[in-house]
Design a protein around this motif. Structure first.
Motif, PDB file in Angstrom:
ATOM      1  N   ARG A 140     -72.214  59.327  10.919  1.00 44.42           N
ATOM      2  CA  ARG A 140     -70.853  59.751  11.200  1.00 44.42           C
ATOM      3  C   ARG A 140     -70.050  59.759   9.903  1.00 44.42           C
ATOM      4  O   ARG A 140     -70.216  58.875   9.065  1.00 44.42           O
ATOM      5  CB  ARG A 140     -70.207  58.811  12.202  1.00 44.42           C
ATOM      6  CG  ARG A 140     -70.771  59.042  13.600  1.00 44.42           C
ATOM      7  CD  ARG A 140     -70.335  57.976  14.552  1.00 44.42           C
ATOM      8  NE  ARG A 140     -70.700  58.361  15.914  1.00 44.42           N
ATOM      9  CZ  ARG A 140     -70.627  57.543  16.937  1.00 44.42           C
ATOM     10  NH1 ARG A 140     -70.235  56.309  16.768  1.00 44.42           N
ATOM     11  NH2 ARG A 140     -70.958  57.957  18.136  1.00 44.42           N
ATOM     12  N   SER A 153     -69.464  61.069  22.783  1.00 44.05           N
ATOM     13  CA  SER A 153     -70.168  60.468  21.657  1.00 44.05           C
ATOM     14  C   SER A 153     -70.512  58.985  21.885  1.00 44.05           C
ATOM     15  O   SER A 153     -70.152  58.123  21.091  1.00 44.05           O
ATOM     16  CB  SER A 153     -69.314  60.617  20.392  1.00 44.05           C
ATOM     17  OG  SER A 153     -70.095  60.377  19.248  1.00 44.05           O
ATOM     18  N   GLU A 161     -78.954  57.035  15.930  1.00 42.91           N
ATOM     19  CA  GLU A 161     -78.081  57.970  15.261  1.00 42.91           C
ATOM     20  C   GLU A 161     -78.538  58.298  13.834  1.00 42.91           C
ATOM     21  O   GLU A 161     -77.991  57.774  12.865  1.00 42.91           O
ATOM     22  CB  GLU A 161     -76.640  57.409  15.230  1.00 42.91           C
ATOM     23  CG  GLU A 161     -75.607  58.322  14.629  1.00 42.91           C
ATOM     24  CD  GLU A 161     -75.648  59.720  15.198  1.00 42.91           C
ATOM     25  OE1 GLU A 161     -76.674  60.408  15.006  1.00 42.91           O
ATOM     26  OE2 GLU A 161     -74.676  60.141  15.817  1.00 42.91           O
ATOM     27  N   TYR A 221     -65.634  62.919  20.470  1.00 39.08           N
ATOM     28  CA  TYR A 221     -66.510  63.469  19.429  1.00 39.08           C
ATOM     29  C   TYR A 221     -66.195  62.862  18.064  1.00 39.08           C
ATOM     30  O   TYR A 221     -65.037  62.678  17.710  1.00 39.08           O
ATOM     31  CB  TYR A 221     -66.317  64.995  19.375  1.00 39.08           C
ATOM     32  CG  TYR A 221     -66.962  65.651  18.175  1.00 39.08           C
ATOM     33  CD1 TYR A 221     -68.332  65.898  18.148  1.00 39.08           C
ATOM     34  CD2 TYR A 221     -66.199  66.013  17.062  1.00 39.08           C
ATOM     35  CE1 TYR A 221     -68.922  66.487  17.041  1.00 39.08           C
ATOM     36  CE2 TYR A 221     -66.785  66.608  15.954  1.00 39.08           C
ATOM     37  CZ  TYR A 221     -68.149  66.839  15.954  1.00 39.08           C
ATOM     38  OH  TYR A 221     -68.740  67.418  14.859  1.00 39.08           O
ATOM     39  N   ARG A 272     -73.887  58.604  19.810  1.00 34.87           N
ATOM     40  CA  ARG A 272     -74.070  59.844  19.065  1.00 34.87           C
ATOM     41  C   ARG A 272     -73.478  60.976  19.883  1.00 34.87           C
ATOM     42  O   ARG A 272     -73.183  60.806  21.071  1.00 34.87           O
ATOM     43  CB  ARG A 272     -75.543  60.087  18.761  1.00 34.87           C
ATOM     44  CG  ARG A 272     -76.487  59.966  19.976  1.00 34.87           C
ATOM     45  CD  ARG A 272     -77.701  60.831  19.800  1.00 34.87           C
ATOM     46  NE  ARG A 272     -77.248  62.183  19.503  1.00 34.87           N
ATOM     47  CZ  ARG A 272     -77.264  62.741  18.296  1.00 34.87           C
ATOM     48  NH1 ARG A 272     -77.796  62.107  17.292  1.00 34.87           N
ATOM     49  NH2 ARG A 272     -76.765  63.938  18.093  1.00 34.87           N
ATOM     50  N   ASN A 273     -73.299  62.144  19.264  1.00 33.10           N
ATOM     51  CA  ASN A 273     -72.637  63.255  19.957  1.00 33.10           C
ATOM     52  C   ASN A 273     -73.577  63.971  20.934  1.00 33.10           C
ATOM     53  O   ASN A 273     -74.748  64.199  20.608  1.00 33.10           O
ATOM     54  CB  ASN A 273     -72.138  64.288  18.933  1.00 33.10           C
ATOM     55  CG  ASN A 273     -71.034  63.724  18.065  1.00 33.10           C
ATOM     56  OD1 ASN A 273     -70.119  63.064  18.562  1.00 33.10           O
ATOM     57  ND2 ASN A 273     -71.119  63.966  16.763  1.00 33.10           N
TER      58      ASN A 273
END
Ligand code: GCO
Ligand code: MG
Length: 409
Positions: A179, A12, A175, A391, A15-16
């Motif tokens: 999150r 991540s 992103e 993650y 971003r993942n």
């Protein structure tokens, strides 16, 4: 050349990303992208539980047969999770074949059909001055075409406007999925949007002239008639395309839009297979194919859908957000360089953190994107760096109408 191991890396950096690593018995490494924004671990588990055990011992050179085996033998076909998993395998095997041949992927697909790929970048703003600055910054990055997204007066938060508050506070481009444990809620008002957007395009044309190619993404939010009205009201501003104007499930909707406007239409970033495009291409309801290698089963089907589209003078406009990893992005840049009916490539640029994990060799010079000339896809993954970014659960935002009704993407 047998496959000796296959592993999943979830990382991540900004971003993942879900990455597949396939290794052959003589040590050749192939990389594939299996990233499905907001549902990443479903694909990781589909791969590790159901696909990786099937790969060990298979001949890495048999790309088409492996694709057909994974697609047909499962009984339950298609769907974003399945097709992202198959995509990763397909890409990794093309990467291996290129490395064994000592050739970049585009050479295996027929060689370059052009010097490089024209791109478009994203510009957005809460008001016109901010939007104009954003257009200038996008042009300075090297893009020669620009996607325009804007806030709407009276609407609190609209997807695609970088400067609007996102739950993470990170740059939106890197992103869009915030999150956290819950998705962010945004607003939508189609009437206000339909009234406001043409005024924005008029202002952009007045500021930047008639030659700059402009695009817009409707994110599936209109009814067929609303989309037709928007397409018609944007005709004076000569759009390169209007993207995803209606929800993708109802393909007949595009007939209504098409009958009523000559604004070019692009669709398909959420499509998984060539069959999703079958009617739209044959009936000539679209102008650009928006598939992404990662969500469409990989390099092999992307090439096939474009060869089919070529019979109808339909061009490519592959989906290139940051949630397609540098591996998936490279795969489609190779395809774009090789096919005759390339149109344009969306290019959002990955963050430097992402690039610290994924070493991409492509170049972006004088407005032309060119894949790496290293053998295979040309992207290598630093596994140690990847391990430093565990993650983090993330969700794309969703939106509601003014009366609270849940609305479409
Ligand atoms: C685009 C897309 C993205 C998507 C995102 C979802 O045209 O680039 O619409 O902004 O929303 O890729 O994961
Ligand atoms: Mg889009």
């Amino acid at each position: 050349m047998r496959i000796s191991s296959a592993d999943i890396i979830v990382t991540s950096p900004s971003r993942n990303f879900v990455t597949l690593k396939i290794v052959t018995e003589d040590g050749v490494v192939g990389w594939g992208d299996a990233t499905l924004n907001g549902r990443e671990l479903a694909v990781a588990s589909y791969l590790s539980e159901h696909v990786l055990p099937l790969l060990i011992g298979r001949d890495a050179h048999r790309i088409e047969d492996t694709w057909q085996f994974l697609y047909r033998s499962a009984y339950w076909r298609r769907g974003p999770v399945t097709m992202a998993a198959i995509a990763a395998v397909d890409m990794a095997l093309w990467d291996i074949k290129g490395k064994v041949a000592g050739l970049p992927l585009y050479q295996l697909l027929g060689g370059a059909s052009r010097v490089g790929l024209h791109t478009y970048g994203h510009a957005s703003g809460r008001d016109l001055p901010e939007l104009f600055d954003s257009v200038r910054a996008t042009l300075e990055e090297g893009h020669r075409s620009v996607r325009i997204q804007t806030s709407i007066p009276g609407v609190r938060a609209v997807y695609g406007v970088a400067s609007q508050a996102q739950s993470t506070g990170e740059r939106y481009d890197y992103e869009p999925a915030g999150r956290g444990s819950q998705p962010a809620e945004e607003d939508w008002d189609t009437g206000a949007y339909l009234r406001h957007l043409p005024t924005v395009f008029e202002a952009v044309r007045n500021e930047f002239g008639s030659e700059l190619p402009l695009l817009h993404d409707g994110h599936h939010r209109m009814t067929p008639l609303q989309a037709a009205r928007l397409g018609r009201s944007l005709e004076p501003y000569d759009l390169f395309w209007l993207e995803d104007c209606t929800p993708a499930e109802n393909q007949r909707a595009l007939e209504v839009v098409r009958r009523n406007t000559i604004t070019p239409l692009a669709i398909g970033e959420v499509f998984n297979t060539i069959w999703d495009f079958q009617h739209l291409i044959q009936a000539q309801l679209i102008d650009y194919v928006r598939a992404a290698s990662t969500h469409f089963g990989g390099v092999s089907p992307l090439k096939k859908v474009m060869d089919f589209a070529a019979q109808y003078q339909i061009k490519s406009g592959f989906h290139g957000p940051t949630d397609v990893s540098p591996i998936g992005f490279a795969a489609q840049v190779h395809v774009g360089l090789a096919i005759h009916n390339f149109g344009i490539q969306e290019y959002m640029l990955h963050s430097s953190l992402t690039e610290s994990v994924f070493d991409q060799g492509m170049t972006f010079v004088d407005g032309f994107l060119h894949p790496s000339d290293r053998p295979g896809l040309g992207v290598e993954v630093d596994e140690e760096a990847a391990a430093a970014f565990p993650y983090q659960r993330a969700y794309l935002p969703f939106n509601r109408l003014p009366d609270g009704t849940m609305h479409d993407w």
